[in-house]
Design an enzyme around this catalytic site. Structure first.
Site, PDB file in Angstrom:
ATOM      1  N   THR A   1      71.029  46.494 127.228  1.00 33.70           N
ATOM      2  CA  THR A   1      71.394  47.852 127.622  1.00 33.70           C
ATOM      3  C   THR A   1      72.244  48.542 126.567  1.00 33.70           C
ATOM      4  OG1 THR A   1      71.262  47.296 129.967  1.00 33.70           O
ATOM      5  CG2 THR A   1      72.571  49.217 129.389  1.00 33.70           C
TER       6      THR A   1
ATOM      7  N   SER B   1      67.044  41.727 127.928  1.00 33.66           N
ATOM      8  CA  SER B   1      67.307  40.287 128.028  1.00 33.66           C
ATOM      9  C   SER B   1      66.507  39.560 129.117  1.00 33.66           C
ATOM     10  CB  SER B   1      68.803  40.020 128.187  1.00 33.66           C
ATOM     11  OG  SER B   1      69.292  40.441 129.432  1.00 33.66           O
TER      12      SER B   1
ATOM     13  N   THR C   1      72.800  42.048 129.537  1.00 34.36           N
ATOM     14  CA  THR C   1      73.654  41.378 130.520  1.00 34.36           C
ATOM     15  C   THR C   1      72.889  40.448 131.457  1.00 34.36           C
ATOM     16  OG1 THR C   1      73.481  43.275 132.022  1.00 34.36           O
ATOM     17  CG2 THR C   1      75.339  43.260 130.485  1.00 34.36           C
ATOM     18  N   ASP C   2      71.578  40.652 131.621  1.00 35.06           N
ATOM     19  CA  ASP C   2      70.852  39.884 132.636  1.00 35.06           C
ATOM     20  C   ASP C   2      70.830  38.394 132.350  1.00 35.06           C
ATOM     21  OD1 ASP C   2      70.385  42.238 133.928  1.00 35.06           O
ATOM     22  OD2 ASP C   2      68.214  42.236 133.671  1.00 35.06           O
TER      23      ASP C   2
END
Length: 343
Positions: free
Chosen positions: A19, A60, A93-94
């Site tokens: 992101t 990600s 972040t995932d």
């Protein structure tokens, strides 16, 4: 403790997408900005020089184990230069929690590797990326001997145990079973504790074949079909995401037993957010699963449990040795790196 006075520090930023590098694509956001554009959004802390390595640029959820190992080797190559003082990895972040923990298992250098990212895309008026990146640069230039870290929303977290706990909120990461390592504020890093870490593993061979590792979740009315399917599909590792403190059913115990007899490495975690996996219950509980040969993952949750299984499968050749490696990774935290209050 308050961080020591800084000298000029050289920090390498490894950009992987996420992101923090995402822009509008017409129907949604996706990573497409190079690292130099991401870095240009942030103020650079005083006495820090920075440079960028554009490794890859992906959302990600699309990240692969092969890309994680490329990142691992790139970090080691960068740190081979004694003039580098630290590394910042910008990451989606995932799956950040999985990459950070995997790298921490192999990290044997006093210089820090600091993961960060953003919950809002590049260029957002109220975006969190620039602040997170500033804090990550400052952390990478300041701390030593803490392993791989995650810096997000003014907090410094150890890689081990830290997971994404919020889908959208800025304070996206935490260790549900423990406190942060430190905090960032007013241009300073305050370290509150030193994380426990097992002795680092040797780097996997460059030509290592990547194993299939599947996750199976237990729930009401669950049966072991997907454990059996994973084995039939050629899985060398399975992460069983159980309920409570690590509980399933006698049918799952039977399937896990059969999988282990075929040489599959099985790790046992839980879908509960915080607390350890523990041998308390029988009739399909963790007592029986452990007796069948599943390795309890302590406070590691599913994604990091899978990273631990991957490391064990890459580090060892036979079933017994793989179990030993996995127990070391998940159950021997602190060997040679005991928890201590920061001086």
């Amino acid at each position: 403790m308050e961080a020591q006075a800084r000298q000029t520090r050289r920090i390498v930023v490894i950009s992987t997408g996420g992101t923090i590098a995402s822009r509008w694509q017409g129907t949604g956001f996706a990573a497409d900005a190079p690292g130099r554009e991401v870095l240009a959004t942030a103020a650079i802390p005083q006495d820090i020089t920075s440079e960028v390595v554009d490794l890859f640029n992906v959302n990600s959820p699309r990240l692969t184990s092969a890309q994680q190992l490329t990142l691992l080797r790139t970090v080691h190559e960068v740190l081979a230069d004694p003039g580098v003082d630290g590394i910042v990895v910008t990451h989606g972040t995932d799956t950040l929690e999985e990459s950070a923990f995997l790298l921490d298992l192999y990290h044997d250098d006093p210089r820090p590797v600091v993961f960060t990212g953003a919950q809002k895309p590049l260029g957002a008026e109220d975006g969190d990326g620039p602040g997170n990146l500033y804090d990550a640069l400052l952390t990478a230039a300041t701390v030593r001997d803490l392993g791989v870290l995650v810096v997000f929303d003014g907090k410094v977290h150890a890689a081990r145990g830290t997971v994404k706990t919020q889908t959208l909120a800025a304070d996206a990461f935490a260790d549900p079973s423990g406190p942060p390592v430190g905090k960032v504020g007013f241009g300073k890093i305050s370290i509150l504790r030193r994380p426990q870490r097992p002795a680092p593993l040797p780097l996997p061979p460059a030509d290592a074949t990547l194993p299939r590792i599947d996750m199976v979740m237990h729930h009401v009315d669950a049966d072991p079909l997907f454990v059996e399917t994973a084995v039939a599909a050629g899985a060398q590792g399975i992460v069983l995401v159980a309920t409570g403190a690590g509980n399933a059913t006698p049918e799952f115990v039977g399937a896990v037993t059969a999988a282990i007899e075929q040489g599959v490495l099985v790790a046992l975690t839980t879908r509960v957010q915080g607390g350890p996996v523990t041998e308390i219950y029988t009739h399909g509980g963790a007592v029986d699963l452990a007796a069948a040969g599943a390795v309890l993952t302590g406070t590691l949750r599913a994604g990091q449990g899978r990273s631990a299984v991957l490391a064990a499968l890459l580090s060892a050749s036979g079933p017994a040795e793989r179990v030993s490696f996995l127990r070391h990774v998940v159950g021997s935290a602190g060997v040679g790196r005991g928890e201590a209050a920061a001086a």
